[in-house]
Design a protein around this motif. Structure first.
Motif, PDB file in Angstrom:
ATOM      1  N   PRO A 282      -5.303  13.433  -3.059  1.00 48.80           N
ATOM      2  CA  PRO A 282      -4.008  13.266  -2.391  1.00 48.80           C
ATOM      3  C   PRO A 282      -3.340  14.610  -2.087  1.00 48.80           C
ATOM      4  CG  PRO A 282      -3.775  12.834  -4.731  1.00 48.80           C
ATOM      5  CD  PRO A 282      -5.239  13.071  -4.484  1.00 48.80           C
TER       6      PRO A 282
ATOM      7  N   ALA B  95      -2.969   5.546   7.121  1.00 56.32           N
ATOM      8  CA  ALA B  95      -3.400   6.038   5.814  1.00 56.32           C
ATOM      9  C   ALA B  95      -2.805   7.412   5.526  1.00 56.32           C
ATOM     10  CB  ALA B  95      -4.921   6.098   5.758  1.00 56.32           C
TER      11      ALA B  95
ATOM     12  N   ALA C 129       0.832   6.799   4.568  1.00 55.99           N
ATOM     13  CA  ALA C 129       0.958   6.260   3.221  1.00 55.99           C
ATOM     14  C   ALA C 129       0.681   7.336   2.176  1.00 55.99           C
ATOM     15  CB  ALA C 129       0.007   5.081   3.041  1.00 55.99           C
ATOM     16  N   THR C 130      -0.314   8.172   2.429  1.00 54.08           N
ATOM     17  CA  THR C 130      -0.634   9.233   1.479  1.00 54.08           C
ATOM     18  C   THR C 130       0.494  10.246   1.399  1.00 54.08           C
ATOM     19  OG1 THR C 130      -3.000   8.942   1.907  1.00 54.08           O
ATOM     20  CG2 THR C 130      -2.321  11.019   0.896  1.00 54.08           C
TER      21      THR C 130
ATOM     22  N   VAL D 184      -6.457   7.248  -3.448  1.00 55.87           N
ATOM     23  CA  VAL D 184      -7.296   8.053  -2.550  1.00 55.87           C
ATOM     24  C   VAL D 184      -8.707   8.113  -3.129  1.00 55.87           C
ATOM     25  CG1 VAL D 184      -7.611  10.340  -1.538  1.00 55.87           C
ATOM     26  CG2 VAL D 184      -5.298   9.408  -1.824  1.00 55.87           C
TER      27      VAL D 184
ATOM     28  N   PRO E  78       0.802  -1.234   0.000  1.00 54.82           N
ATOM     29  CA  PRO E  78       0.000   0.000   0.000  1.00 54.82           C
ATOM     30  C   PRO E  78       0.831   1.279   0.000  1.00 54.82           C
ATOM     31  CG  PRO E  78      -0.956  -1.592   1.503  1.00 54.82           C
ATOM     32  CD  PRO E  78       0.363  -2.169   1.067  1.00 54.82           C
TER      33      PRO E  78
ATOM     34  N   ARG F 115      -3.540   7.905  -7.648  1.00 56.50           N
ATOM     35  CA  ARG F 115      -3.177   6.542  -7.280  1.00 56.50           C
ATOM     36  C   ARG F 115      -1.723   6.297  -7.652  1.00 56.50           C
ATOM     37  NH1 ARG F 115      -5.822   2.298 -11.586  1.00 56.50           N
ATOM     38  NH2 ARG F 115      -5.063   3.260 -13.511  1.00 56.50           N
TER      39      ARG F 115
ATOM     40  N   HIS G 166       3.189   8.877  -0.689  1.00 56.22           N
ATOM     41  CA  HIS G 166       2.805   8.997  -2.095  1.00 56.22           C
ATOM     42  C   HIS G 166       3.028  10.423  -2.605  1.00 56.22           C
ATOM     43  CE1 HIS G 166       0.387   8.508  -5.734  1.00 56.22           C
ATOM     44  NE2 HIS G 166      -0.310   9.571  -5.371  1.00 56.22           N
TER      45      HIS G 166
ATOM     46  N   THR H 142      -7.177   4.041   0.015  1.00 59.11           N
ATOM     47  CA  THR H 142      -6.137   3.783   1.012  1.00 59.11           C
ATOM     48  C   THR H 142      -6.635   4.084   2.425  1.00 59.11           C
ATOM     49  OG1 THR H 142      -4.292   4.082  -0.506  1.00 59.11           O
ATOM     50  CG2 THR H 142      -3.862   4.557   1.816  1.00 59.11           C
TER      51      THR H 142
ATOM     52  N   VAL I 140      -0.728   3.720  -3.404  1.00 63.27           N
ATOM     53  CA  VAL I 140      -1.752   4.539  -2.767  1.00 63.27           C
ATOM     54  C   VAL I 140      -2.848   4.877  -3.772  1.00 63.27           C
ATOM     55  CG1 VAL I 140      -2.195   6.851  -1.850  1.00 63.27           C
ATOM     56  CG2 VAL I 140      -0.275   5.513  -0.989  1.00 63.27           C
TER      57      VAL I 140
END
Length: 511
Positions: free
Chosen positions: A457, A213, A216-217, A166, A160, A492, A220, A169, A164
């Motif tokens: 994102p 999350a 992770a974002t 959005v 993940p 993504r 990204h 995620t 990512v």
């Protein structure tokens, strides 16, 4: 905007200007931070009559600036601390292009090194800009990450991070805290402190209190989702001079009415599509739309004082919002310089309570002028996610400064200013599902701010700017007027292979 894979989110069509409507609409924007200023500019440019309310004596909110007076009577610049204006902040930078198309108010920082308690250093200088090679290069040259660590990573569980999407995620990872997620994927402990805590600290939050999350974002946005690079810009002068005073003049030039030192008490739904905004003096403004763009405590205070505003579910969402733990910004005006090789910004790991050091006279004109005139330096110390500001905490911060920059130990302190605030939004595990969105249950009432949900994102200052623009677009659409285009990094992960692996992660939830 050099990334050819950035995403355009086009505005809805409509009339080019509200002047073409039978009656000119009026909107009250409550809050003069980045979110409120973004909304105000977007509305005023389309001919809407804007009333902007700000309880402080300056604009900019948490990125505002003001002056303080030294014991000798001279004035010095002050703000709430270091802010990095990344190249991925498309919407914020477009807002600021209204006042300077070349963004000459910024100076680039070519690096922001990170150091831990063992003296190990990471650097962002010289990284390739193309994902995923930027992240690979960072990891492979880091003293806290070795090839054997790469082999030990749980690739399936870690997918993940590289894939990512959005908002998917958030449905997948929001119930997990960032610390547990990194532990579960076998990410090396030392590398966590330097490579990932820097993202967590951006939210004024420790990893154990941050949604995985959000982590992770962020990964990204800054690493695998964008080729804008990891170098960022800083304001070359204090925020009021560099950013908000020029934008205030711009807004007034578009007929916006700005009320500083004016707190809003309540908002009343008049039941006919209009609203009455009442400030603390009892004065009122009638509006066809309202943008609530304050920090969480002020938002909750206004909603609580406005009993007929919104439905019960929405009011409950507002009440459930939280603020991150307090943070401390300590600024010292020293009577001697720090060594020439000190970076403008240094992040730290495993050196509590210190999270970073800024040498302001390396980049801020007011601090540079003071240092040149006096032969001294201006240094800022940050401590995030603290319990409270105490004399012991301040002494510990100073001791860390002396440890890392020994030449400061013998310096005299000409002046000091220490701020402790607790008004940044909480972005903890499980918060996303119940977080209020830009649009509300009440037509004509919208929210904006970095704690407001928007399924794109974006993060931090860019989330504030993006939600501000989205709030304005929502109201412009209601009036039948064309909105403003938005830009983001890809929504993504860029790698189809990694996205496929992430799709097979057990427990993935789709919407």
């Amino acid at each position: 905007m050099s990334d050819t894979r950035r995403v355009l989110h086009p505005a809805a069509p409509g009339l080019p200007n509200a002047a073409q409507l039978p009656d000119r609409p009026t909107v009250a924007v409550i809050g003069g931070g980045i979110a409120g200023l973004s909304a105000a500019a977007a509305l005023a440019e389309r001919g809407v009559q804007v009333h902007l309310f700000e309880r402080q004596s300056y604009l900019g909110g948490r990125v505002g600036g003001w002056t303080e007076t030294l014991p000798d009577g001279s004035s010095v610049a002050m703000n709430r601390g270091f802010h990095a204006f990344f190249r991925q902040y498309y919407n914020l930078r477009n807002l600021l292009r209204r006042i300077d198309s070349e963004l000459s108010m910024f100076s680039p920082l070519d690096d922001y090194p990170l150091v831990d308690a063992n003296g190990r250093r990471d650097t962002f200088r010289g990284l390739p800009r193309t994902p995923p090679f930027n992240a690979m290069a960072f990891a492979l040259r880091s003293p806290t990450f070795r090839l054997r660590d790469l082999v030990r990573l749980d690739a399936k569980a870690a997918a993940p991070l590289a894939a990512v999407s959005v908002p998917e995620t958030y449905w997948q990872l929001d119930d997990i805290d960032a610390e547990s997620f990194l532990r579960d994927i076998n990410f090396p402990v030392a590398a966590r402190h330097l490579a990932f805590e820097v993202f967590s600290r951006s939210f004024f939050t420790r990893p154990e209190a941050l949604s995985a999350a959000e982590l992770a974002t962020m990964f990204h946005i800054y690493f695998l989702g964008s080729s804008e690079g990891l170098v960022f810009d800083v304001a070359a002068a204090n925020f009021d001079v560099a950013l908000w005073q020029p934008l205030e003049r711009y807004l007034r030039g578009h007929d916006a009415r700005i009320y500083l030192e004016t707190a809003v008490r309540s908002v009343t739904d008049d039941g006919d599509g209009s609203f009455t905004v009442t400030d603390d003096s009892g004065a009122t403004v009638s509006a066809d739309g309202v943008v609530l763009a304050t920090e969480v405590p002020a938002l909750q205070h206004i909603v609580a004082a406005s009993p007929g505003l919104g439905d019960g579910e929405w009011r409950g969402q507002i009440g459930d919002l939280g603020s991150a733990a307090p943070f401390v910004v300590r600024r010292l005006w020293l009577d001697r310089p720090v060594n020439d090789d000190r970076p403008a910004f240094l992040g730290t790991g495993g050196l509590p309570p210190l999270d970073n050091i800024s040498v302001l006279n390396r980049y801020e004109s007011e601090a540079a002028s003071w240092a040149q005139r006096t032969g001294g330096s201006v240094v800022e110390l940050h401590a995030y996610s603290v319990a409270e500001d105490t004399p012991e905490l301040r002494s510990q911060l100073d001791a860390r400064l002396f440890e890392l920059y020994p030449e400061t130990a013998a310096a005299g302190v000409v002046h000091e200013s220490t701020l402790c605030r607790s008004d940044c939004p909480r972005l903890g595990p499980g918060d996303f599902a119940n977080r209020p969105t830009v649009a509300t249950s009440l037509d004509g009432l919208v929210l904006a701010g970095d704690g407001i949900r928007i399924d794109l994102p974006v993060a931090l200052m860019e989330r504030a700017a993006t939600t501000g623009l989205a709030a304005a677009n929502t109201l412009l659409g209601r009036f039948g007027v064309r909105g403003h285009d938005l830009y983001t990094v890809p929504v993504r992960g860029r790698s189809a292979v990694l996205r496929g692996l992430a799709d097979r992660v057990e427990g993935r939830v789709r919407t």
